[in-house]
Design an enzyme around this catalytic site. Structure first.
Site, PDB file in Angstrom:
ATOM      1  N   THR A 114       0.918  -1.068  -0.080  1.00 40.74           N
ATOM      2  CA  THR A 114      -0.051   0.213   0.059  1.00 40.74           C
ATOM      3  C   THR A 114       1.091   1.140  -0.021  1.00 40.74           C
ATOM      4  OG1 THR A 114      -1.934   1.133   0.978  1.00 40.74           O
ATOM      5  CG2 THR A 114      -0.163  -0.069   2.673  1.00 40.74           C
ATOM      6  N   CYS A 115       0.248   2.394  -0.276  1.00 40.66           N
ATOM      7  CA  CYS A 115       0.862   3.573  -0.130  1.00 40.66           C
ATOM      8  C   CYS A 115       2.001   4.103  -1.088  1.00 40.66           C
ATOM      9  CB  CYS A 115       1.088   4.163   1.204  1.00 40.66           C
ATOM     10  SG  CYS A 115       1.476   5.981   1.447  1.00 40.66           S
ATOM     11  N   HIS A 116       3.310   3.946  -0.310  1.00 38.86           N
ATOM     12  CA  HIS A 116       4.580   4.176  -1.192  1.00 38.86           C
ATOM     13  C   HIS A 116       5.262   3.051  -1.071  1.00 38.86           C
ATOM     14  CE1 HIS A 116       3.706   8.565  -0.416  1.00 38.86           C
ATOM     15  NE2 HIS A 116       4.846   8.696  -1.136  1.00 38.86           N
ATOM     16  N   GLY A 117       4.720   1.839  -0.679  1.00 39.13           N
ATOM     17  CA  GLY A 117       5.371   0.425  -0.692  1.00 39.13           C
ATOM     18  C   GLY A 117       5.833   0.098  -2.199  1.00 39.13           C
ATOM     19  N   ILE A 119       6.833   1.188  -4.259  1.00 40.43           N
ATOM     20  CA  ILE A 119       8.168   1.698  -4.818  1.00 40.43           C
ATOM     21  C   ILE A 119       9.380   0.670  -4.636  1.00 40.43           C
ATOM     22  CG2 ILE A 119       7.846   4.145  -4.964  1.00 40.43           C
ATOM     23  CD1 ILE A 119       9.426   4.610  -2.677  1.00 40.43           C
TER      24      ILE A 119
END
Length: 187
Positions: A114-117, A119
């Site tokens: 989730t979110c910036h994971g 990357i």
């Protein structure tokens, strides 16, 4: 008990660590937090407040890492959870994170991100042919990593389940639990 690995670090988003942690416990799985070193981690709270063009960041809870990333044998775990926050910015460059992520994708094991994971997944080279959600501003990172970005609260692509941020925790983890029950049921 079936163990699920959660990759975290300082400044991981509190709700994106604790919600999966507690949902996994509720389901009967054993969540294990891995970080660069086995120490007490400092999490953060991201919020959307009027007058700002992006989220704000405040200190959240502290929590101990159970194991250092270098000591993780990913074959001991049935699934992987990758929360967001700012931690993915530096975790994506960690060779052990890349090794661990590659294992789970190679085994077609359940992965929640989730979110910036995402990357981290992009840097690990596992997004080719995959569609993934995440915080909308990381779409270029997903695409540079060979994936397709889709803005979704709960996107399922095989064993990979992704979402935009903590606001999507309910739909995201509902879908992940379905995948987890199917691919790694409790004995």
């Amino acid at each position: 008990m079936s163990k699920v690995l959660i990759i975290a670090g300082d400044f991981s988003e509190t709700l994106e660590v604790f919600y999966p942690y507690e949902r996994l416990r509720e389901e009967g799985y054993e969540p294990v937090i891995a970080a660069p070193t086995q120490k007490r981690l400092q999490f953060v709270v991201h919020d959307f407040e009027p007058g700002y063009e992006t989220f704000t960041e405040k200190l959240g809870h502290g929590w101990p890492a159970d194991v250092a990333l270098a000591d993780v044998d990913p074959s001991e775990y049935v699934a992987l959870v990758v929360p967001g926050g700012r931690a993915p910015e530096y975790l994506r460059n960690n060779p052990d994170v890349k090794r661990i992520v590659a294992h789970f994708f190679g085994a077609d094991a359940p992965v929640a991100v989730t979110c910036h994971g995402p990357i981290i997944l992009a840097k690990a080279g596992v997004l080719a042919g995959r569609t993934v959600s995440g915080f909308p501003e990381i779409a270029p990172d997903v695409e540079a990593g060979g994936g397709t970005y889709q803005n979704s609260e709960a996107l399922v692509d095989g064993a990979l389940v992704s979402a935009r941020a903590w606001n999507d925790n309910g739909p995201w983890f509902r879908e992940f639990i379905k995948v987890l029950r199917e691919k790694a049921p409790l004995a």
